[in-house]
Scaffold this active site. Sequence first.
Site, PDB file in Angstrom:
ATOM      1  NE  ARG A  99      -4.145   1.819   1.042  1.00  0.00           N
ATOM      2  CZ  ARG A  99      -5.154   2.141   0.231  1.00  0.00           C
ATOM      3  NH1 ARG A  99      -5.189   1.741  -1.033  1.00  0.00           N
ATOM      4  NH2 ARG A  99      -6.159   2.856   0.688  1.00  0.00           N
ATOM      5  CB  THR A 374      -9.470  -0.757  -7.194  1.00  0.00           C
ATOM      6  OG1 THR A 374      -9.361   0.446  -6.425  1.00  0.00           O
ATOM      7  CG2 THR A 374      -8.713  -1.860  -6.504  1.00  0.00           C
ATOM      8  CG  ASN A 394      -8.436   6.269  -4.375  1.00  0.00           C
ATOM      9  OD1 ASN A 394      -9.305   5.424  -4.207  1.00  0.00           O
ATOM     10  ND2 ASN A 394      -8.460   7.430  -3.750  1.00  0.00           N
ATOM     11  CG  ASP A 416      -8.638   5.210  -0.124  1.00  0.00           C
ATOM     12  OD1 ASP A 416      -9.772   5.647  -0.373  1.00  0.00           O
ATOM     13  OD2 ASP A 416      -8.145   4.229  -0.716  1.00  0.00           O
ATOM     14  CB  SER A 445      -7.172  -0.253   1.579  1.00  0.00           C
ATOM     15  OG  SER A 445      -7.619  -0.901   0.411  1.00  0.00           O
ATOM     16  N   GLY A 467     -13.937   0.309  -4.761  1.00  0.00           N
ATOM     17  CA  GLY A 467     -13.922   1.184  -3.589  1.00  0.00           C
ATOM     18  C   GLY A 467     -14.653   0.553  -2.421  1.00  0.00           C
TER      19      GLY A 467
HETATM   20  N1  GLY Z   1      -8.571   3.060  -3.082  1.00  0.00           N
HETATM   21  C1  GLY Z   1      -9.579   2.139  -2.750  1.00  0.00           C
HETATM   22  C2  GLY Z   1      -9.219   1.289  -1.591  1.00  0.00           C
HETATM   23  O1  GLY Z   1      -8.056   1.080  -1.331  1.00  0.00           O
HETATM   24  O2  GLY Z   1     -10.094   0.816  -0.905  1.00  0.00           O
END
Ligand code: GLY
Length: 569
Positions: A99, A374, A394, A416, A445, A467
């Site tokens: 991440r 994503t 994202n 986020d 996330s 998302g």
């Molecule tokens: N950017 C979407 C997530 O990581 O949940």
Amino acid sequence: MIALTLATPFAHIQYEHWRHHYIFAPSGVYGKEAMVVSAHRLASDVGRDVLAAGGNAFDAAVAVNFVLAVVYQQAGNIGGGGFMVYRLHNGTTGALDFREIAPQAAHRDMFLDESGAVIKGKSLRGALAVGVPGSVAGMAALHKRFGSGEWAALIAPSIKLARDGFVLTDKAARMFNRYQQDFIAVNRSALSVVKNTGWESGQTIRFPALANTLERIAIHGRDDFYIGETSHLLVAEMKAANGLITQEDLAQYKVVWRTPIRIAYRGYDIITMPPPSSGGVALSQLLQGIEPYAVSDMRHNSTQHIHLMTELERRAYADRATYLGDPDFVFVPTNRLTAPDYVRQRIRDIDSDKATDSRTIKEGNVERVESVETTHFSIVDKQGNAVSITTTLNGNFGSKLAVQGGGFFLNNEMDDFAIAQGHANQFGLLGNEQNAIAPAKRMLSSMTPTIIEKDGALRGVIGTPGGATIITSVFQTLLNLIDFEMSAAQAVYARKSHSQWQPDVIMMERGTLSLFNMRGLQGRGHKLYPHPHFAYSLGRVEAIWIDDTGTLEGAADVSRGFDDAAAGF
Ligand code: GLY
């Protein structure tokens, strides 16, 4: 192998039909040995070729990831980050967290004005929205630990596609066209994706700067991205665009190997992502919460089925907003939140005839010691190793900012974070102090890469973009596979609904509910929200399911004209 045939002018009508009547879903792709399912045919084919040539699932993952960074630039990436959940053929499981992190110069209130109000768009577009990317480090780490093929050879297909070009599909052309004005507004020079006359399907598109970047990564490995030439280009872009990422931020980026969350559900073991994803914790609460109910006796997407899922979902998302964040920065009570007695107590007040008003739902009482884009790909190799990776910029094309000379888009993952107390992010998700911005912290996330096993044998690999809706799509796909005994294709295509506590509505795909069920849910006090954005699809699950005979079924969601594909043998 049965191929998924798409070449009829009425294909989209058939998909809509299939999605409505899930039992008529298109067939999956079948294989006896290995399978790749991803967001693009070119990536799935490259992954399958790596596996056919003797590479393992991790080799294929590296190849697929870099091809997606070329042919599916709205989410495939080297400028973003993601998570991997894996299961080796000997049953060992693990998770890799690559991440993004906040730059050192980031601070809690960086998206607020002097009066404390959120500055609209600042966490979504342009240089300040960018987190320190983790994808190249992630691929290098998984290759170093598990790869069997040569790193440069695995990146070669992506270099070729970027340099020689590839033919745009209708969907890809439309995606580039939709964001032309954003690309022009955010970037200081013209990008190769900007075309005055617009892109059309059938045209060949080339990315020479990206080809050069990938070539350097092939030769120098992760060093190129974090301390080498690509890092210099990225930092120069940050300086020019008033971003925060420094050479030191890049040099200090580290992936984290984590222990996955394991959930026992009706004789299956579900292996999924722990924090800083909220996915595993929420999925554990949802599956444990629904297990006491005879789901298989319910009609799929009936009033009773959707009511129950919604009640569970609103409770899980309320906990998400309060308790979840980066476990390396704040205490996340994962064990307590996923404990059977906690979940039992949490569902005690569910009324089978009446919706709970989300305003009356607070997080559970836990002792506190402390895009919509994503993309997901699922891989199983001949040895039985399984890889489940969800990766993201994202939003579509992330911050829309591309690194000049580097040819790749940078994420807008800073959104986020909970950029202000009680402020909803682009997915409408709320957060608090647990997910506040801090230097080097990972933003919370929803990505939920997941692997399923039964009696010690691999049974499935799933995941999806979407998302906030990722968690509910994975949850419902698992119910489809396990409780409703659907095939992978049926499970992927079955209509899905989504509820996330706040806003207090049920979102659903068009055709999820009959008029009768709609009235039934409204009668129980639910507010229905067929938002246009969700009219066609919630999530785009990429699934592999293995039946009792060991046959693999790969299923990619190609509704809405997307280019997703399964490839296996
Ligand atoms: N950017 C979407 C997530 O990581 O949940």
